[in-house]
Design a protein around this motif. Sequence first.
Motif, short mmCIF file in Angstrom:
data_model
loop_
_atom_site.label_atom_id
_atom_site.label_comp_id
_atom_site.label_asym_id
_atom_site.label_seq_id
_atom_site.Cartn_x
_atom_site.Cartn_y
_atom_site.Cartn_z
N ARG A 262 -9.00 0.54 -1.27
CA ARG A 262 -8.43 -0.41 -0.32
C ARG A 262 -9.36 -1.59 -0.11
NH1 ARG A 262 -3.54 1.91 -0.33
NH2 ARG A 262 -3.19 3.59 1.16
N ASP B 137 1.46 5.23 0.63
CA ASP B 137 1.09 6.07 1.77
C ASP B 137 0.45 7.37 1.28
OD1 ASP B 137 0.88 7.53 4.10
OD2 ASP B 137 2.82 6.90 4.88
N GLU C 218 0.81 -1.22 0.00
CA GLU C 218 0.00 0.00 0.00
C GLU C 218 0.84 1.27 0.00
OE1 GLU C 218 -2.82 -0.19 3.16
OE2 GLU C 218 -3.96 -1.81 2.23
N GLN D 284 -13.23 8.00 4.22
CA GLN D 284 -13.48 6.70 3.61
C GLN D 284 -14.93 6.58 3.15
OE1 GLN D 284 -14.11 3.58 6.95
NE2 GLN D 284 -12.61 5.03 7.78
N PRO E 222 -7.25 11.69 1.64
CA PRO E 222 -6.91 12.53 2.79
C PRO E 222 -7.84 13.74 2.92
CG PRO E 222 -5.38 12.92 1.01
CD PRO E 222 -6.25 11.79 0.56
N PRO F 175 -9.50 1.68 6.23
CA PRO F 175 -8.18 2.30 6.40
C PRO F 175 -7.74 2.35 7.86
CG PRO F 175 -9.86 3.94 5.82
CD PRO F 175 -10.48 2.59 5.62
N ASN F 176 -6.43 2.15 8.06
CA ASN F 176 -5.86 2.16 9.40
C ASN F 176 -5.71 3.56 9.97
OD1 ASN F 176 -5.53 -0.68 9.28
ND2 ASN F 176 -3.61 -0.43 8.14
N GLN F 177 -5.53 4.56 9.09
CA GLN F 177 -5.33 5.93 9.54
C GLN F 177 -6.69 6.59 9.74
OE1 GLN F 177 -2.94 6.30 5.98
NE2 GLN F 177 -1.27 7.19 7.17
N SER F 178 -7.01 6.89 10.98
CA SER F 178 -8.36 7.38 11.33
C SER F 178 -8.70 8.70 10.68
CB SER F 178 -8.49 7.49 12.85
OG SER F 178 -7.52 8.38 13.37
N GLU F 179 -7.68 9.50 10.33
CA GLU F 179 -7.96 10.82 9.76
C GLU F 179 -8.39 10.74 8.29
OE1 GLU F 179 -3.53 10.17 8.98
OE2 GLU F 179 -5.02 9.68 10.52
N MET F 180 -8.16 9.61 7.65
CA MET F 180 -8.50 9.47 6.24
C MET F 180 -10.02 9.41 6.06
SD MET F 180 -5.87 9.51 4.28
CE MET F 180 -4.11 9.68 4.66
N ALA G 117 -0.79 9.70 3.18
CA ALA G 117 -0.35 10.80 4.04
C ALA G 117 0.98 11.38 3.57
CB ALA G 117 -0.23 10.32 5.48
#
Length: 297
Positions: free
Chosen positions: A144, A133, A131, A155, A272, A148-153, A135
């Motif tokens: 995906r 990045d 994957e 989705q 993002p 997503p693992n990044q909470s700020e993204m 960010a």
Amino acid sequence: MLDWDKLRIFHTAAEAGSFTHAAEKLGMSQSAVSRQISALEDDLGLKLFIRHARGLVLTEVGEQLFGTAHRMHWELQQVETQMSESQDVPTGPLIVTTTVGIGSTWLASRIDEFLTLYPLIQLEIRLNDSELDLAMREADVAIRLHRPNQSEMIQRKLFTVHNHFYASERYIKEHGSPKSIDDLDNHRIISFGEPVPSYLGDINFLERLGRSDSTPRRAALKVNAIYGMMQAAHAGIGIAMLPDYVTEKADGLVQVLPEIEIPEYETYFVYPPALKSSKRVGVFRDFLVAKSREWSF
């Protein structure tokens, strides 16, 4: 304060890997590029590149400066694009990343319609089972095969991926079709090679179905790509567990043991917060959502 023009030239040289290629991209002479980089190194009092016959290698400080310059370049590119986008016509570059499997099948079969609808969007699709990045601006948006693992993204769920067991018509003609889970022991199976990406979940379910974890079924062939597994099954090598998105247009494959409950997973469109107001991201998101709803399982 660092000179942005020198930073721009440094960023291009770092991406190109040589002063010659950077000069071609920038429309400058090689000596002019070299002078600008040397001047930047003098300003900093630090070496940014190790120069050798095969090209340029960033020093540790050069790597740090490149990361910063790359983010600045991306932000400026986004501002320029947003300023150039008219109210009604989305335009500008859009870099999309997803897996090789879903990108080369489900997405590839639909992308022509999107380009026809939005000819001013310069689409680039980066297929990578590792994957990229978002960010770090390695791509603008992603499809995906997991949340997503990044909470700020931001989705948006697209669809559920269902898996089934498949074999070719030729394989079934030669070896017959398995009638039960135990019958799989008498057939050749195709598995995903190690390491298995986490987003593919239990893609090697066929190895363990009806067996203990200590005595998995041995695969006749392992392939480290979903599309490759599909091609192997199509060639009559054996039985494979495949997601619906890769078998959508694969003639000659027959589903076997359809009554078996098989693991499934969700697919998401991710981007993002910085691109929340981007028109080109918005129309691409809406296009994917519409295509997902049209896709019947």
